[in-house]
Write a protein that holds these residues in place. Sequence first.
Motif, short mmCIF file in Angstrom:
data_model
loop_
_atom_site.label_atom_id
_atom_site.label_comp_id
_atom_site.label_asym_id
_atom_site.label_seq_id
_atom_site.Cartn_x
_atom_site.Cartn_y
_atom_site.Cartn_z
N PHE A 235 0.77 -1.13 -0.14
CA PHE A 235 0.12 0.13 0.25
C PHE A 235 0.73 1.28 -0.03
N ALA A 236 2.16 1.17 0.57
CA ALA A 236 3.04 2.10 0.40
C ALA A 236 3.35 2.49 -1.01
N GLY A 237 3.51 1.41 -1.82
CA GLY A 237 4.02 1.47 -3.29
C GLY A 237 2.69 2.16 -4.06
N VAL A 238 1.52 1.61 -3.74
CA VAL A 238 0.31 2.09 -4.16
C VAL A 238 0.22 3.95 -3.91
N SER A 239 0.54 4.21 -2.77
CA SER A 239 0.44 5.58 -2.49
C SER A 239 1.47 6.46 -2.92
N GLY A 240 2.66 5.72 -3.49
CA GLY A 240 3.95 6.19 -4.06
C GLY A 240 3.26 6.65 -5.67
#
Length: 359
Positions: A235-240
Amino acid sequence: MMKMEKKLSARTNFILTVVFLIFMALLLYLADRYMDSYKLRVVRLIAIYGIMAVSLNLINGITGIFSLGHAGFILIGAYTASLLTLSPEQKAMSFIIEPIVPWLANAHTDFFTATVAGGVLAAVFAFLIGWPVLRLSGDYLAIASLGFAEVIRIIALNAISITNGPLGLKGIPEYSNIWWCYGWLFVTVLFMASLVNSSYGRALKAIREDRIAAEAMGINVFKHQLLSFVIGAFFAGVSGSLYAHWLTTIDPRTTTLGPMLTFYVLIMIVLGGLGSISGSLIGAALFAILFEWLRDLEEPFTFFGIHVPGIKGMRILVISAIFILVMIFWQRGIMGREELTWNNLYRWLFARRRGGEEK
């Protein structure tokens, strides 16, 4: 005599949730239609920060892993999604120092696929990093994860044929509209809430409270921590991806996507309350609003007739001061470990009404 605990039925909870979602969708529609572009950017940023905060809270607040490498996963998601949404012509024009590697030159896909790909690649890196790093604990784990985030940034600066090096990526399509941002925020919160309320989530909380006791009860501590680390990284990658398509540019030389971003997100979850999904969202919203509202402090202004020159970085100083005060006087944050649920709201309202009647 014991007093029965007031609790709403499952059907009432469902109806209230549906009504709330419809109301939020209406507010988002009105905001998208009538807000000016600047305010709308802040509204979208709140959702992006919300995803960052909830994903880090799963790792730090719910599982109890003191990780400082979240910015690394955000950076991976940002670069991956951006390279997949940029057209081959834009890549050819952007890569001036060295030509882009052939296998990336013609890679192009839609925004949703690119965002998922950014999350998946961040999760893969989290698995590879987490396998050795999560065998550490405490300060050692924090330093190792912080080092990982810095390594990712240095690689981004030097892998010129993949990331365009210090020139970064420009002209990224502004796909992160209000619906994409809040749609992904809804998916993130729904997934995290379901996870936390499951038996797996209870195991994560047990690890947070006492790792040795959890292991004695038969919980595979390393496996649970690794899975939590991987999910948070996804989900950090999605937010990125959302962040990059909100910024429309990536510059690895600035602090926008550097390790400092981890500390921003850490401030959000501590302000909201470690271990609370609702608190993470509240902390993210407060940080996004303060971060923009205090921007005026960096420009010359007049205060009670006194001319004050603009001081660069002043808003960060003010936010840091607020953070220190919270740490000293209100360590649990706004929500502590409580969640903003319909049952909790009902109990609070019922307790206030009963207290008024007793008076």
